[in-house]
Write an enzyme that holds these catalytic residues in place. Structure first.
Site, mmCIF file in Angstrom:
data_model
loop_
_atom_site.group_PDB
_atom_site.id
_atom_site.type_symbol
_atom_site.label_atom_id
_atom_site.label_comp_id
_atom_site.label_asym_id
_atom_site.label_seq_id
_atom_site.Cartn_x
_atom_site.Cartn_y
_atom_site.Cartn_z
ATOM 1 C CD1 TRP A 224 -1.410 7.807 -0.828
ATOM 2 C CD2 TRP A 224 -1.199 9.382 -1.806
ATOM 3 N NE1 TRP A 224 -2.500 8.204 0.042
ATOM 4 C CE2 TRP A 224 -2.586 9.256 -1.038
ATOM 5 C CE3 TRP A 224 -1.298 10.673 -3.414
ATOM 6 C CZ2 TRP A 224 -3.595 10.144 -1.578
ATOM 7 C CZ3 TRP A 224 -1.874 11.199 -3.284
ATOM 8 C CH2 TRP A 224 -3.643 11.283 -2.564
ATOM 9 C CE1 TYR B 50 -4.143 2.341 0.477
ATOM 10 C CE2 TYR B 50 -2.371 3.723 1.934
ATOM 11 C CZ TYR B 50 -3.671 3.728 1.255
ATOM 12 O OH TYR B 50 -4.325 4.105 1.341
#
Ligand code: MGD
Ligand code: MGD
Ligand code: MO
Length: 780
Positions: free
Chosen positions: A115, A113
């Site tokens: 950005w 996970y």
């Protein structure tokens, strides 16, 4: 008309222009047309040339000498040995082969996970998923830290979050129609600086100024004052205990129902289950009427204010906004469900500028006037492994393999993980209870990380491979409903031996016989062209004609030509709910959900209810000295990205993350502005720099996320974090059995002046790096 020829790049913080001097790229400047450009991205130019960049592949010493699983307790503590690329790639491929052979692909966790960066091809998370799918799959993670509770709840009761976010009223619609905007958790322009893929037009602050000028009344229920970026003096701040929004919303609804001011026609035609909620509100179930007096005791908001506001909401075109932070909490489903319930009682959903929003503020997308079309995205392939975790349950998975967990109506089993492969995220930033995570991190035999910088995540790995940044590779910048598609061109050389994630994965795939599955025979440049052409083909039927790739690349940008017609949220549903039903089981708004009720979760029953958070100021037995810690998004960076940049550093106090504390709370503890303080609870402790300010209400402290984890003994759980990472304090439990979402905002702490010698912050130093031949330490 031809767009002006200029050289652009895109980051999650926005679109920027490349500045050249005598032909040489020397820096970035704000995009000319951006009405409110973000300073965060300007700082990336210097930051990406920092000595903190990972320069060469590096392997933890014991792992290199003794193999997988060697002395995991030394992760983060012992030196790394720098190795040649070919050697590192052989180790990575060999270990993937070993684990697949011995344990199967179910033993590989590739949730990864995070950005990553803004370019749509070099998107590290998509790249790692694609590689792992090409070799037989991996254990994935579902949902996000952002919207754990909302993403699971909302499709059951109204619509998926992605659809709701894309259909918010345009800001011009709000300006023309909304007369009362009530927000829970503000509308912070600091958050809308950031949008996945990068905004070319930061709209929130200018839009709020126009709303104020149009005479829209704005009310902010919030534990902090400075998160609603409308012009000074135009917002009524209602200080409210954190995590009690549900009670306030239920009281507003209860007062309306009791006064017979609920919109019966709306509730009848567009909703199911109002009667059940009315019973709950009026206390027919438990004898407790959920009115303003009841809520005052929970929220700290005066009953008279709630009562008056309920009437005001019904008397004019009104809108309820709920920040994402509300659902990043214990029982985080409830404020979202209560907001939908309250807006249904008011009956303005589907009218211009009326209803509810989820939310203006967290990203720039909501309220955009620009057309929606599908941008370029790298296909990730098919995952042959079925096991998954809700994203925030990673430490549970590592610590309790084989245990069962509940999620969205089903029971699942935590898989047993031998190898973690991560690219483009930072769990030692984003996860709760980092001391617990550090213990869980000792379980897998191998942890492989691609990183740009020597942050805590890289330091806690076994094999670290250096990745390029957006400024060092060609890519395409795209963000949904933004005006610009950007031809991002490499303008800096990669530092040291850093390589693109794509190149690294291609080399790994080749060693595992999966190169053609991974690359489909395309170079990076060919992928850009291919993804662009695919996007153009999908946009054409929507009336959006992208230029040919070569023309786009030459011009450097494409501006979406036709602004979409002004969007009115849920307009079609309101016009004809039979022809345009929602995708809920009933096709209508579900104030009561039989499906959720059928799951039988005590912590998330079938309708919006007030349930005490696991930690909050009103809990029985809470010591009077406890403070509620809000760990919100940082205004000077995106999460942990660029924490080491000059801009982020300029905001620190004594080199540490600022913690805002009310003057009364500070005085009682002998704390003055600028002091180094210690925050602690049963889970951990950290230092921070005190910012004494009445922008937080008494009883609440606010410390943004993103300070790089910096424990006194690096890698050792339960030692003092010197820098101010709030996740050493937050609790690692799910919002409820429904969503298992991140519940970081439910957290109590103690704060004291830090006595004794103040240890220096050492987060921004690389680990000890050794040369392969065993020669002495070479700390760069
Ligand atoms: N207490 C608390 N915790 C929270 C939150 C909160 O509100 N409170 N918020 C949560 C939320 S909403 C989120 S979304 C998460 C965010 O958590 P993350 O998304 O994990 O945080 P980032 O710091 O953005 O991590 C991205 C990492 O990817 C690296 N990177 C960037 N580009 C590239 C690339 O091209 N290749 C490779 N290999 N690496 C790259 C960066 O160096 C950085 O380390 O945090 C969550 N944590
Ligand atoms: N600059 C910057 N912008 C970002 C990010 C970043 O890291 N940096 N991260 C992005 C990401 S990944 C996400 S998911 C979004 C997140 O968007 P949000 O989750 O909405 O953002 P936060 O800043 O965590 O919280 C918003 C406000 O809610 C308040 N708040 C906290 N708890 C409560 C509560 O219980 N009740 C009420 N009424 N208010 C409360 C906080 O004080 C804060 O001011 O932001 C995005 N924008
Ligand atoms: Mo997020």
């Amino acid at each position: 008309m031809r767009a002006p020829h200029r050289e652009l790049t895109s980051a999650h913080w926005g679109v920027y222009e490349i500045e050249r001097h005598q032909g040489r790229a020397v820096g970035l400047r704000a995009l000319a047309q951006d009405p409110d450009p973000s300073p965060i991205g300007l700082a990336m130019w210097d930051a990406y040339q920092s000595p903190l960049r990972v320069q060469r592949p590096a392997v933890r010493r014991s792992w290199l000498r003794e193999g997988p699983g060697a002395r995991p307790e030394l992760r983060g503590k012992e030196p790394f040995v720098e190795v040649e690329w070919e050697h590192a790639l052989d180790l990575v491929a060999g270990e993937l082969r070993r684990v697949r052979g011995a344990r199967g692909n179910e033993a590989i966790f590739g949730g990864s996970y995070g950005w990553s960066s803004a370019g749509r091809f070099h998107h590290a998370q998509s790249q790692v998923h694609r590689l792992l799918n090409a070799i037989g799959g991996y254990v994935r993670s579902v949902d996000s830290y952002s919207l754990g509770a909302a993403r699971v709840l909302m499709p059951h009761i109204v619509a998926p979050m992605e659809e709701l976010m894309a259909m918010h009223h345009g800001w011009d619609v709000m300006q023309a129609h909304t007369r009362l905007l009530v927000s829970f958790g503000g509308i912070p322009a600091k958050n809308a600086q950031v949008t996945p893929g990068g905004s070319g037009e930061h709209r929130v602050r200018p839009a709020l100024a126009r709303l104020a000028a149009a005479g829209c009344r704005m009310v902010n229920f919030s534990p902090v004052r400075d998160n609603f970026d409308a012009p000074e003096g135009s917002v009524e701040w209602v200080p409210m205990r954190p995590n009690t929004d549900t009670a306030a919303m239920m009281a507003l609804a209860c007062e309306l129902v009791r006064a017979g001011r609920h919109d019966e026609a709306f509730l009848h035609r567009y909703c199911v289950g109002f009667e059940a909620w009315a019973d709950e509100l009026l206390g027919r179930n438990d004898g407790i009427v959920k009115d303003a007096d009841w809520a005052a005791g929970i929220t700290g908001v005066p009953a008279a204010l709630l009562r008056q506001l309920a009437a005001d909401l019904a008397n004019t075109r009104s809108f309820i906004n709920v920040a994402w932070s509300l659902q990043r909490a214990s029982h985080g489903e409830q404020p979202y469900w209560a907001a939908v319930g309250l807006a249904s009682v008011l009956g303005q959903i589907g009218l211009p500028g009326g209803g509810f929003g989820v939310a203006y503020g967290p990203a720039n997308l909501m309220g955009s006037p620009h057309a929606k079309y599908p941008g370029p995205t790298l296909p990730q392939g098919d995952n042959a492994v079925k096991a998954f975790i809700p994203v925030a349950r990673i430490a549970d998975m590592l610590l309790h393999p084989g245990d069962a967990f509940d999620y969205n109506g089903r029971r699942h089993i935590y898989p047993d993980i031998e190898l973690i492969y991560w690219a483009g995220g930072n769990p030692f930033h984003h996860h709760q209870d980092l001391n617990r995570l550090a213990r869980a991190w000792r379980k897998p035999a191998t942890i492989i990380v691609h990183e740009q910088v020597w942050n805590a995540h890289a330091k806690m790995a076994d094999i670290v491979l250096p990745a390029t940044s957006t400024l060092e590779r060609d890519d395409i910048g795209f963000a949904t409903r933004e005006p610009l598609l950007v031809a991002m061109k490499a303008v800096l050389p990669p530092p040291g031996q850093a390589r693109d994630d794509y190149d690294i994965f291609t080399s790994v795939a080749r060693r595992l016989g999966a190169e053609s599955a991974f690359t489909e025979g395309r170079s990076a440049a060919q992928w850009l062209r291919h993804l662009y052409d695919e996007s153009a083909a999908r946009a054409r039927p929507m009336g959006i004609e992208l230029p040919a790739f070569d023309a786009f690349w030459e011009t450097g940008e494409f501006r979406v030509p036709s602004p979409a017609a002004p969007v009115v949220m849920l307009e079609a549903f309101r016009a004809d709910p039979e022809a345009n039903p929602l995708k809920t089981p009933s096709g209508r708004i579900e104030i009561f959900s039989s499906r959720i009720a059928g799951f039988g979760y005590d912590d998330c029953p079938g309708l919006p209810v007030w349930r005490e958070p696991h930690e909050w100021l009103g809990a029985q037995g809470t010591p009077a000295t406890a403070l509620h810690l809000i760990s919100d998004q940082p205004h000077t960076k995106l999460h942990s990205q660029l924490d080491f940049s000059a801009y982020s550093l300029s905001n620190k106090i004594a080199g540490r993350e600022p913690v805002s504390i009310h003057p009364d709370d500070a005085r009682r503890r002998g704390i003055a502005d600028g002091d180094v303080v210690r925050l602690f609870n049963s889970r951990g402790a950290c230092l921070a720099g005190a910012r004494v300010s009445d922008s937080v209400m008494p009883g609440v402290v606010r410390m943004a996320t993103g300070a790089w984890w910096d424990p006194e003994v690096f890698g050792e759980p339960d030692t003092l974090d010197k820098h101010g990472n709030p996740n050493v304090l937050t609790r690692d439990v799910g919002a409820s059995r429904l969503s298992q979402g991140c519940a970081a905002q439910s957290c109590l702490v103690q704060v004291e002046l830090f006595g004794g010698n103040i240890p220096p912050v050492t987060a921004f130093g690389p680990p000890c790096l050794l040369a392969q031949d065993g020669a002495g330490a070479d700390s760069r």
